[in-house]
Motif scaffolding. Structure first.
Motif, PDB file in Angstrom:
ATOM      1  N   GLU A 372      38.722  28.149  37.176  1.00  0.00           N
ATOM      2  CA  GLU A 372      37.973  29.237  36.550  1.00  0.00           C
ATOM      3  C   GLU A 372      36.708  29.584  37.335  1.00  0.00           C
ATOM      4  N   SER A 373      35.980  28.575  37.807  1.00  0.00           N
ATOM      5  CA  SER A 373      34.695  28.816  38.478  1.00  0.00           C
ATOM      6  C   SER A 373      34.892  29.530  39.807  1.00  0.00           C
ATOM      7  N   GLU A 374      35.925  29.119  40.588  1.00  0.00           N
ATOM      8  CA  GLU A 374      36.143  29.761  41.888  1.00  0.00           C
ATOM      9  C   GLU A 374      36.636  31.202  41.720  1.00  0.00           C
ATOM     10  N   GLY A 393      39.852  23.953  27.662  1.00  0.00           N
ATOM     11  CA  GLY A 393      40.857  23.066  28.229  1.00  0.00           C
ATOM     12  C   GLY A 393      42.275  23.374  27.830  1.00  0.00           C
ATOM     13  N   GLN A 394      42.478  24.097  26.741  1.00  0.00           N
ATOM     14  CA  GLN A 394      43.820  24.387  26.257  1.00  0.00           C
ATOM     15  C   GLN A 394      44.249  25.832  26.546  1.00  0.00           C
ATOM     16  N   GLU A 395      43.453  26.559  27.397  1.00  0.00           N
ATOM     17  CA  GLU A 395      43.745  27.960  27.652  1.00  0.00           C
ATOM     18  C   GLU A 395      43.982  28.229  29.138  1.00  0.00           C
ATOM     19  N   ALA A 396      44.732  29.281  29.421  1.00  0.00           N
ATOM     20  CA  ALA A 396      44.977  29.701  30.805  1.00  0.00           C
ATOM     21  C   ALA A 396      45.069  31.229  30.834  1.00  0.00           C
ATOM     22  N   ASP A 440      51.470  35.277  42.186  1.00  0.00           N
ATOM     23  CA  ASP A 440      50.920  35.189  40.838  1.00  0.00           C
ATOM     24  C   ASP A 440      50.287  33.806  40.657  1.00  0.00           C
ATOM     25  N   TYR A 441      49.275  33.735  39.783  1.00  0.00           N
ATOM     26  CA  TYR A 441      48.533  32.482  39.616  1.00  0.00           C
ATOM     27  C   TYR A 441      48.201  32.248  38.153  1.00  0.00           C
ATOM     28  N   LEU A 442      47.968  30.965  37.880  1.00  0.00           N
ATOM     29  CA  LEU A 442      47.384  30.575  36.594  1.00  0.00           C
ATOM     30  C   LEU A 442      45.930  30.194  36.833  1.00  0.00           C
ATOM     31  N   ILE A 443      45.063  30.730  36.009  1.00  0.00           N
ATOM     32  CA  ILE A 443      43.653  30.341  36.068  1.00  0.00           C
ATOM     33  C   ILE A 443      43.400  29.392  34.896  1.00  0.00           C
ATOM     34  N   VAL A 444      42.874  28.201  35.209  1.00  0.00           N
ATOM     35  CA  VAL A 444      42.584  27.204  34.166  1.00  0.00           C
ATOM     36  C   VAL A 444      41.135  26.767  34.297  1.00  0.00           C
ATOM     37  N   ASP A 445      40.626  26.104  33.254  1.00  0.00           N
ATOM     38  CA  ASP A 445      39.223  25.670  33.331  1.00  0.00           C
ATOM     39  C   ASP A 445      39.074  24.529  34.334  1.00  0.00           C
ATOM     40  N   ASP A 446      37.849  24.301  34.814  1.00  0.00           N
ATOM     41  CA  ASP A 446      37.601  23.385  35.919  1.00  0.00           C
ATOM     42  C   ASP A 446      38.047  21.954  35.615  1.00  0.00           C
TER      43      ASP A 446
END
Length: 634
Positions: A372-374, A393-396, A440-446
């Protein structure tokens, strides 16, 4: 006086009618010669061989069109001089001498037009070369040189053209009887009638053609192009030959309008003139439409590609490295050395390629995961703050590549994703061009990103530079230093792209096409205007006699000017307005095809040509009215 002198003096006596024919021929020669100057330029041939091929191709198009234009113009001109020819035959001129005279006249005008066109082209050669440097954005200058090859080619090609056309005129005159020549255009005309069925068919065909062109989208535009073009061309022909006459006749039956002030004079023979000039107007409308559409398309493509490139590429330099790339550190250091002295920001995005069963397919078994941060950092640096995400933590977030030139697609939202023994809720799905790896990508928390251990890592670097156009030369040098031979920037285990250099390449290549197409379109447009000018002056003698008689029963100078201005405007602008509408519909269809608005380029092209045509009309109107008034007073 010799026969040659007689032919020469005949040209001088008809210089007003010959003016449009001569000037248009001169313009065609000049444009052909200008293309020759560039095509044979040693510097351009050496650096841009593809450009010279395109220029020679353009010369061929101009030459073929010039042949048709000159032949049609000469045929119409000879028709308007039937009375003159008939008088000459009555005075003892044989048919052979008549054909010889016309042959000499045409060769004389063609020779003068050829020599004048080459001479004017030489005078302005340096300015044109400097203009080409700017339009084509050449790094090296195009010095002036004596274009002997272009001179020989132009003189030989057009002298041959005028000689061949002159032989055609001999066949046009052959077989005319004296009585037909004497009558000329004075044969009484029947009241022009229009078919109600064909008039209705014209309206239906144009409506259907426009409707299909404006409603189809995407790839369907390509399949609809040919049938729509055929339908509109047929509809345009019936518009001028039937529908226009039908409308005028209906207006004449409205006594309140027909008998109002000078409308009687205006409408009295307007239907005749529309019917007589229908084919000319049809030709002018189609040729002008081709010019509008061709130039509008070229300008639109240039706008579309350069603007979309800048919109899609928020970063000056992008470098993507796979896990097998052992030169990643060396390459990044080289890029930073080239950027030394410029204000820039370097941002890396570390991509973890992992296997996610709920998203995997037989073609794409791995999915890239980024933190997420990058992602938020590059979104802010690239001016896409609205794309930033806030996750727990449970989201993307599901990120897919979405070009600005592609129609927005609906992505099926996957509510839960089985990943690393956990179920993650997909919060959102959106398209973006920030990650130009076309994946395509998944963005998740750090925290969740750092917990991923079984992965293959890739790295995507972006370098943000405010003045990205200044990096074009640097980008070209980096492609060479990095050993990238592929024009798309693909190296071994890495890709590299520079926005400034890519923008320069696109701008230059389409600048070349635009430069070629602009002059071809200009030739078409000038020819269309010349046809209108010629047809108006071909009817000048009859108009002079008609208005001389009308003036004797009380038509004032003010009323005369009003009638002539209105009549000229109708005859002059109806085919042009038709062409503008055709061109606007065609450019709208292109907009539907590429999902990109071409309003700016369409307004620029159509507005520019319309303004030129208005200026042209003012000039013709002034001279036309002056000549009729001069005839009346004398």
């Amino acid at each position: 006086m010799t026969f040659r002198q007689f032919a020469f003096n005949n040209v001088l006596r008809n210089k007003q009618i010959y003016a449009a024919y001569f000037l248009s021929s001169l313009f065609s020669v000049m444009v052909f010669f200008v293309y020759g100057i560039f095509a044979f330029h040693p510097a351009l041939k050496e650096v841009h061989p593809s450009v010279t091929v395109g220029l020679h191709f353009a010369e061929g198009i101009i030459y073929v069109f010039s042949f048709i234009f000159v032949l049609v113009s000469m045929s119409a001109f000879l028709h308007s001089r039937k009375k003159e020819f008939g008088l000459m035959v009555m005075l003892g001129m044989t048919n052979k001498q008549l054909r010889k005279m016309v042959f000499l006249e045409n060769v004389l005008i063609g020779s003068i037009a050829t020599i004048s066109g080459v001479g004017i082209g030489l005078v302005f050669a340096k300015i044109l070369l400097m203009t080409a440097e700017s339009v084509l954005e050449l790094k090296e200058s195009l010095p002036f040189y004596m274009p002997w090859e272009a001179i020989i080619l132009t003189c030989g090609a057009f002298l041959l053209l005028f000689v061949v056309i002159s032989f055609f005129t001999v066949f046009i005159l052959k077989g005319n009887k004296l009585i037909d020549l004497i009558k000329g255009s004075a044969v009484p005309k029947k009241e022009p009638k229009a078919s109600v069925v064909l008039s209705l068919l014209a309206a239906v065909l144009l409506a259907v053609g426009y409707g299909v062109a404006l409603t189809v989208k995407g790839d369907k535009v390509v399949f609809a192009m040919i049938p729509v073009t055929v339908i509109v061309i047929i509809g345009t022909y019936f518009l001028f030959t039937q529908l226009s006459v039908f409308i005028i006749n209906r207006l004449k039956k409205r006594k309140g309008l027909f008998w109002k002030k000078t409308n009687l004079v205006l409408f009295s023979d307007l239907a005749h003139r529309m019917k007589d000039n229908a084919r000319t107007f049809f030709f002018v409308a189609i040729v002008s439409t081709v010019a509008f559409t061709a130039i509008g398309t070229l300008v639109g493509f240039r706008f579309m590609l350069t603007n979309s490139l800048a919109e899609e590429r928020p970063f000056a330099i992008e470098y993507s490295s796979s896990v097998e790339n052992e030169q990643e550190g060396e390459h990044i250091q080289l890029i930073e050395e080239k950027l030394d002295g410029l204000s820039y920001q370097k941002l890396p995005v570390h991509i973890k390629n992992v296997s996610i069963p709920s998203l995997a397919t037989e073609y794409v078994p791995l999915t890239g995961v980024i933190s997420e941060s990058e992602f938020n950092a590059i979104a802010e640096a690239g001016g896409r703050s609205e794309k930033q995400v806030a996750l727990d933590g449970q989201e993307a977030a599901y990120l897919y590549y979405q070009s600005t030139m592609m129609e927005a697609e609906d992505i099926e939202e996957v509510r839960t994703i089985d990943f690393a023994g956990k179920e993650i809720n997909q919060k959102t799905a959106f398209g973006s061009v920030l990650m130009r790896t076309f994946d395509d990508y998944l963005i998740v928390d750090d925290a969740f990103y750092d917990a991923i251990t079984d992965f293959e890592q890739e790295t995507f670097y972006v370098f943000q530079v405010d003045d990205w156009k200044a990096t074009a030369d640097m980008g070209e040098q980096l492609l060479e230093d990095l050993g990238v031979s592929d024009t798309n920037g693909y190296g071994e285990h890495f890709t590299f792209s520079n926005l400034g250099y890519d923008w320069y390449v696109i701008n230059q290549s389409y600048g070349t096409v635009l430069f070629i197409g602009l002059f071809i379109g200009a030739v078409f447009f000038v020819a269309a205007g010349s046809f209108l000018y010629f047809r108006l002056y071909a009817d000048l003698e009859n108009e002079q006699q008609k208005f001389a008689m009308i003036s004797k029963i009380g038509l004032t100078d003010k009323e005369l000017s009003k009638v002539l201005t209105t009549q000229l405007a109708l005859l002059f602008f109806i085919p042009i307005i038709t062409a503008v509408i055709h061109g606007a519909v065609a450019l709208t269809a292109l907009k539907n095809m590429f999902n990109y608005s071409m309003l700016e380029s369409s307004v620029l092209v159509l507005g520019s040509f319309t303004l030129i045509q208005i200026i042209y009309f003012i000039f013709i109107r002034h001279n036309y009215i002056r000549r009729i008034k001069s005839y009346i007073t004398n």
